[in-house]
Design an enzyme around this catalytic site. Structure first.
Site, PDB file in Angstrom:
ATOM      1  N   ARG A  26       0.781  -1.287   0.016  1.00 51.18           N
ATOM      2  CA  ARG A  26       0.047   0.063  -0.143  1.00 51.18           C
ATOM      3  C   ARG A  26       0.738   1.129  -0.166  1.00 51.18           C
ATOM      4  O   ARG A  26       0.906   1.960  -0.947  1.00 51.18           O
ATOM      5  CB  ARG A  26      -0.788   0.116   1.232  1.00 51.18           C
ATOM      6  CG  ARG A  26      -2.113   1.009   1.097  1.00 51.18           C
ATOM      7  CD  ARG A  26      -1.662   2.365   1.725  1.00 51.18           C
ATOM      8  NE  ARG A  26      -1.317   2.448   3.077  1.00 51.18           N
ATOM      9  CZ  ARG A  26      -0.935   3.305   3.815  1.00 51.18           C
ATOM     10  NH1 ARG A  26      -0.808   4.672   3.195  1.00 51.18           N
ATOM     11  NH2 ARG A  26      -0.394   3.335   4.869  1.00 51.18           N
ATOM     12  N   ASP A  27       1.443   1.362   1.112  1.00 48.71           N
ATOM     13  CA  ASP A  27       2.278   2.711   1.128  1.00 48.71           C
ATOM     14  C   ASP A  27       3.604   2.534   0.256  1.00 48.71           C
ATOM     15  O   ASP A  27       4.073   3.871  -0.009  1.00 48.71           O
ATOM     16  CB  ASP A  27       2.711   3.060   2.484  1.00 48.71           C
ATOM     17  CG  ASP A  27       3.182   4.276   3.047  1.00 48.71           C
ATOM     18  OD1 ASP A  27       3.025   5.246   2.016  1.00 48.71           O
ATOM     19  OD2 ASP A  27       3.728   4.517   4.102  1.00 48.71           O
ATOM     20  N   HIS A 218       6.143   4.504  12.691  1.00 51.77           N
ATOM     21  CA  HIS A 218       6.329   4.581  11.239  1.00 51.77           C
ATOM     22  C   HIS A 218       7.376   5.600  10.922  1.00 51.77           C
ATOM     23  O   HIS A 218       7.230   6.868  10.579  1.00 51.77           O
ATOM     24  CB  HIS A 218       5.061   4.886  10.736  1.00 51.77           C
ATOM     25  CG  HIS A 218       4.770   4.844   9.232  1.00 51.77           C
ATOM     26  ND1 HIS A 218       4.034   3.926   8.454  1.00 51.77           N
ATOM     27  CD2 HIS A 218       5.465   5.410   8.015  1.00 51.77           C
ATOM     28  CE1 HIS A 218       4.195   3.838   7.330  1.00 51.77           C
ATOM     29  NE2 HIS A 218       4.931   4.880   7.032  1.00 51.77           N
ATOM     30  N   HIS A 220      10.285   7.217   8.162  1.00 48.79           N
ATOM     31  CA  HIS A 220      10.954   7.418   7.050  1.00 48.79           C
ATOM     32  C   HIS A 220      12.613   7.530   7.078  1.00 48.79           C
ATOM     33  O   HIS A 220      12.824   8.518   8.009  1.00 48.79           O
ATOM     34  CB  HIS A 220      10.182   8.671   6.272  1.00 48.79           C
ATOM     35  CG  HIS A 220       8.806   7.989   5.541  1.00 48.79           C
ATOM     36  ND1 HIS A 220       8.392   8.489   4.442  1.00 48.79           N
ATOM     37  CD2 HIS A 220       7.876   7.473   6.451  1.00 48.79           C
ATOM     38  CE1 HIS A 220       7.061   7.842   4.440  1.00 48.79           C
ATOM     39  NE2 HIS A 220       6.936   7.565   5.430  1.00 48.79           N
ATOM     40  N   CYS A 251       4.769   9.718   0.686  1.00 46.81           N
ATOM     41  CA  CYS A 251       3.551  10.356   0.574  1.00 46.81           C
ATOM     42  C   CYS A 251       3.161  11.166  -0.663  1.00 46.81           C
ATOM     43  O   CYS A 251       3.822  12.370  -0.693  1.00 46.81           O
ATOM     44  CB  CYS A 251       3.323  11.004   2.024  1.00 46.81           C
ATOM     45  SG  CYS A 251       1.570  11.857   2.307  1.00 46.81           S
TER      46      CYS A 251
END
Length: 308
Positions: A26-27, A218, A220, A251
């Site tokens: 998904r991400d 989460h 990055h 994103c």
């Protein structure tokens, strides 16, 4: 020491086991410009499960106009069949929830913001009205027996507002838990967080009465801090970490949000610390190497590059 694996040297005070929440399908794929065939997406999910990842988030039921890459969400979940019902999916609102309910799915996630500006840019809502939007979605999901996870973005820094006050993150997070979310995933969406911020944020949640067992991280790797921040979170008692196979992702609504923490890099570090995770690193590297071939470019993951 096995070839292709780090030497194991446990560190006192860290958790014995963690859960890796795989967000690659998904991400990791949502920002890809070229459309990835649904058959490739299905194989990716199946290979990640076969590699031992306990949770694999499959897709998002967002409107195709906003994320064209995930327009095939229903088709993907249908291909995955009965096994696919246990894979989490992101639902931005009640319309997305309706699509998940129609397929009999068991786990959904919502995606909120810790900052006013990003709430407006990502959700077209204010910080306050985003919560009002989520309330019926979470209530209906829980009434249907679904588990609901809540992502909170921009928890450490926002490209428009700058550093984010931990108290603001805690306020949004607690209200999402009060709505009925079982877990909060705290996102360093643009990767600016540092280890001290991670420790302070976990402590702020503790001070507000939220147990660290209900928190996930989460990270990055925009500034190369994802593993350092993971280590700080481990020392603070966090036992769930989001990661993306091969380090793919970002994103679409924040241009400075580059790749997620690579699952392989996380597994390498956890293995070296003697922390159980249940993932077959060789199978995972093979999967990301295969996916890089499908996407036509090398994997961003340092461990994949070293081992492939």
């Amino acid at each position: 020491m096995t070839p292709g694996l780090p030497m194991v040297v446990p560190e006192p005070g860290l958790p014995e086991r963690v859960t890796i929440y795989e967000v690659g399908p998904r991400d990791g794929l949502q920002n890809e410009q070229a459309l990835v065939p649904v058959a490739v997406k299905a194989e990716l999910v199946q290979r990640l499960v076969a590699a031992g990842l306990p949770v694999v988030e499959a897709t998002s039921f967002v409107h195709p106009r906003w994320v064209p890459q995930l327009a095939d969400a229903e088709e993907l979940m249908t291909i995955l069949g009965e096994a696919g019902r246990r894979h989490p999916v992101l639902v931005p609102n009640e319309r997305g929830l309706d699509r998940a309910l129609a397929l009999g799915l068991q786990h959904v996630a919502i995606f909120g913001s810790a900052t006013e500006t990003f709430a407006q840019k990502n959700l077209n809502r204010t910080l306050e009205t985003q919560l009002a939007m989520f309330e019926p979605t979470v209530r209906r999901a829980r009434d249907a027996g679904m588990d609901v996870r809540a992502y909170v973005s921009m928890c450490f820094g926002d490209p428009w507002e700058g550093p984010v006050d931990p108290r603001q993150v805690v306020d949004v997070g607690r209200r999402l838990l009060d709505l009925g979310a079982s877990q909060l995933s705290l996102g360093d969406t643009i990767g600016v967080g540092t280890a001290g911020q991670v420790t302070a944020l976990v402590q702020a949640f503790r001070d507000a009465g939220v147990d660290e067992g209900r928190l996930a991280m989460h990270f990055h790797d925009t500034y190369g801090q994802a593993l350092t921040n993971t280590h700080a979170a481990l020392r603070a008692g966090i036992t769930t970490f989001d990661a993306s196979a091969g380090g793919l992702g970002g994103c679409p609504y924040a241009k400075s949000a580059t790749g997620n923490l690579a699952t392989e890099d996380l597994v390498w570090m956890l293995t070296g610390l003697g922390i159980e995770h249940g993932v077959d690193l060789g199978a995972l590297v093979a999967t990301s190497t295969w996916l890089a071939g499908e996407l036509g470019r090398p994997s961003p993951s340092a461990v994949v590059r070293a081992l492939a």
